[in-house]
Design a protein around this motif. Structure first.
Motif, PDB file in Angstrom:
ATOM      1  N   TRP A 146     -50.746  52.260  11.195  1.00  0.00           N
ATOM      2  CA  TRP A 146     -49.988  52.487   9.954  1.00  0.00           C
ATOM      3  C   TRP A 146     -50.413  51.469   8.890  1.00  0.00           C
ATOM      4  O   TRP A 146     -50.631  51.805   7.733  1.00  0.00           O
ATOM      5  CB  TRP A 146     -48.497  52.396  10.244  1.00  0.00           C
ATOM      6  N   SER A 167     -50.703  55.663   6.443  1.00  0.00           N
ATOM      7  CA  SER A 167     -50.183  57.005   6.712  1.00  0.00           C
ATOM      8  C   SER A 167     -49.395  57.020   8.015  1.00  0.00           C
ATOM      9  O   SER A 167     -49.944  56.727   9.089  1.00  0.00           O
ATOM     10  CB  SER A 167     -51.357  57.994   6.812  1.00  0.00           C
ATOM     11  N   GLU A 204     -48.259  59.733   9.403  1.00  0.00           N
ATOM     12  CA  GLU A 204     -48.747  60.879  10.179  1.00  0.00           C
ATOM     13  C   GLU A 204     -49.992  60.503  10.992  1.00  0.00           C
ATOM     14  O   GLU A 204     -50.072  60.789  12.188  1.00  0.00           O
ATOM     15  CB  GLU A 204     -49.072  62.052   9.260  1.00  0.00           C
ATOM     16  N   THR A 205     -50.938  59.846  10.352  1.00  0.00           N
ATOM     17  CA  THR A 205     -52.158  59.429  11.056  1.00  0.00           C
ATOM     18  C   THR A 205     -51.831  58.405  12.138  1.00  0.00           C
ATOM     19  O   THR A 205     -52.353  58.489  13.257  1.00  0.00           O
ATOM     20  CB  THR A 205     -53.187  58.836  10.067  1.00  0.00           C
TER      21      THR A 205
END
Length: 82
Positions: A32, A37, A39-40
């Motif tokens: 993160w 991100s 989501e990533t």
């Protein structure tokens, strides 16, 4: 040491799960921080959790089997020769 019993499969699973939760949280936070991100970071952490848990379990079982089984075989051979 010959009386030492290997960890049970369930203990190996519990150790693997608790360790993977801590390690995956670390991976998630690093991912993160690097990507920005959520989501990533979640995808990376999810893949990492599954793969590394399986690898850890196999490693743990190999260690539980190896040294203890070898000492049992040596003990049986020694007794057979006597």
């Amino acid at each position: 040491m010959e009386n030492q019993q290997p960890d049970s499969r369930w203990k190996s699973v519990a150790k693997g799960l608790t360790w993977r939760c801590l390690a995956t949280l670390t991976t998630y936070l690093i991912s993160w921080g690097l990507t920005g991100s959520l989501e990533t970071a979640s995808q990376i952490a999810g893949i990492e959790f599954v793969l590394k848990f399986g690898i850890y379990y196999m490693h743990e079982r190999a260690w539980a089997w190896g040294p203890i089984q070898v000492s049992k075989v040596k003990s049986k051979l020694t007794k057979a020769r006597a």
